[in-house]
Design an enzyme around this catalytic site. Structure first.
Site, PDB file in Angstrom:
ATOM      1  N   ASP A 103       0.867  -1.182   0.000  1.00  0.00           N
ATOM      2  CA  ASP A 103       0.000   0.000   0.000  1.00  0.00           C
ATOM      3  C   ASP A 103       0.903   1.232   0.000  1.00  0.00           C
ATOM      4  OD1 ASP A 103      -2.641  -1.080   0.038  1.00  0.00           O
ATOM      5  OD2 ASP A 103      -2.367  -1.635   2.127  1.00  0.00           O
ATOM      6  N   LYS A 141      -9.594   0.812  -5.615  1.00  0.00           N
ATOM      7  CA  LYS A 141     -10.247   0.425  -4.362  1.00  0.00           C
ATOM      8  C   LYS A 141     -11.028   1.618  -3.813  1.00  0.00           C
ATOM      9  CE  LYS A 141      -6.057   1.291  -1.587  1.00  0.00           C
ATOM     10  NZ  LYS A 141      -4.960   0.682  -0.831  1.00  0.00           N
ATOM     11  N   ASP A 143     -10.038  -7.237   0.459  1.00  0.00           N
ATOM     12  CA  ASP A 143      -9.320  -6.431   1.437  1.00  0.00           C
ATOM     13  C   ASP A 143      -8.870  -7.397   2.546  1.00  0.00           C
ATOM     14  OD1 ASP A 143      -8.188  -4.223   2.656  1.00  0.00           O
ATOM     15  OD2 ASP A 143      -9.998  -3.002   2.562  1.00  0.00           O
ATOM     16  N   HIS A 178     -11.616  -1.189   9.318  1.00  0.00           N
ATOM     17  CA  HIS A 178     -10.542  -1.867  10.044  1.00  0.00           C
ATOM     18  C   HIS A 178     -10.999  -2.255  11.453  1.00  0.00           C
ATOM     19  CE1 HIS A 178      -8.188   0.206   6.922  1.00  0.00           C
ATOM     20  NE2 HIS A 178      -7.304  -0.759   7.089  1.00  0.00           N
TER      21      HIS A 178
END
Length: 337
Positions: A58, A160, A245, A173
């Protein structure tokens, strides 16, 4: 796709790399000390895998840039428009960001960054200035420019978080976001950038969101056949790879334990699942999916082909001056920011 604990591989990680279910590695800040060390780590990953294997990171810019010291500081995408006098200038900056980040990663034999973010900057706690803009039309324009920079270096573009994480506040998250809007609202706001990028054949991959779009499907998008097979594949005609993810995120917990999460994501339409930051969870996926890999079903062969189409794309020669010019532009942007 697994992660690594530190700057060097452990004995256990070397074994896992050769596991038949392992198809990739995602790198984090904890895996980086300097470029020499990172180059050695990448070489070790490839050597101990004993097979072609994707290496990703990332590296969007702003607060989501895993490698910093010795790398160009890529600005948060949301700063580009704010620091640009014209649309042409903002697109020039976006292209420079794509070229510079791709050049620096490709030089170290990293296949791609999970970028660009195609979400809008709405109410999301986790997206914010990771998005180019509040406007999906503007997101599409700048993402297209950034992707043109990636493509100059022959780096895949992974959009994304499909169909859009920007209009729901909780962070997937640590929570399970639920979007209450109907499909029409989502399609005409958040999905616009994805639809434009796919329509122009600019995306090599897509990562769906761990968000439940309640009026469309009861499952988060990354576990939903409706979102991945009906809307993404059939309606939008997307032909590229689909990456889940991270399955350790709280937004994935609705799917059950780790093997349940991986199985549901793959059955829904993901081609590769990410299992990071939970060693035991990742190990359970490796063990649980080994028999599936051994079966070599036609569907799984197609999944592997889509994913491995992103592997080993060589960087063209003669880009040094364009890279230097891109870095100079980014530094000018960072100074004005």
């Amino acid at each position: 796709m697994l992660d690594c604990e530190a700057e060097m591989l452990t004995a256990e990680e070397k074994e896992k790399l050769a596991h038949p279910v392992t198809g990739g590695v995602i790198l984090f800040s904890r895996n980086y000390y300097d470029k020499r060390q990172l180059k050695a780590l990448v070489e070790d990953i490839r050597r101990f895998a004993h097979k072609p294997l994707l290496i990703a990171v990332d590296h969007e810019g702003g607060r989501v840039q895993r490698f910093r010291d010795g790398f160009t500081a890529i600005p948060a995408m949301g700063k580009i428009v704010k620091q640009s006098a014209t649309t042409a200038q903002s697109e020039m900056y976006a292209k420079a960001c794509g070229l510079a980040l791709a050049y620096e990663l490709k030089t170290l034999d990293i296949d791609f960054s999970f970028a660009p973010v195609l979400d809008i900057n709405g109410v999301s706690q986790v997206i914010g200035d990771r998005a180019f803009s509040e406007s999906a039309v503007q997101v599409a324009k700048l993402a297209s420019a950034l992707i043109s920079g990636l493509k100059l270096v022959n780096m895949p573009a992974i959009g994304k978080h499909f169909p859009g994480h920007g209009s729901v506040a909780p962070d997937s998250h640590i929570a399970l976001p639920v979007d209450e809007r109907d499909f029409s609202d989502i399609k005409h706001t958040d999905m616009v950038a994805f639809e434009k990028m796919i329509g122009q054949s600019l995306l090599d991959g897509v990562m769906p969101a761990h968000v439940i779009y309640k009026q469309v499907c009861s499952q988060p998008a990354g576990f939903s056949e409706h979102w991945l097979q009906q809307i993404l594949r059939k309606n939008l005609s997307f032909k590229g790879a689909v990456f889940s993810d991270d399955l350790s995120m709280h937004g994935a917990s609705v799917a059950g334990d780790y093997i349940d999460r991986a199985t549901l994501a793959l059955n829904a339409g993901c081609d590769m699942v990410l299992a990071c930051n939970n060693v035991k969870g990742a190990e359970s996926i490796l063990d649980g999916l080994e028999s599936r890999v051994a079966m070599h079903s036609e569907e799984d062969k197609q999944k592997q082909a889509r994913v491995m189409a992103l592997y080993g794309r060589n960087m063209p020669l003669g880009l040094q001056q364009q890279y230097k010019d891109a870095v100079a532009l980014i530094q000018r942007l960072n100074v004005s920011a």
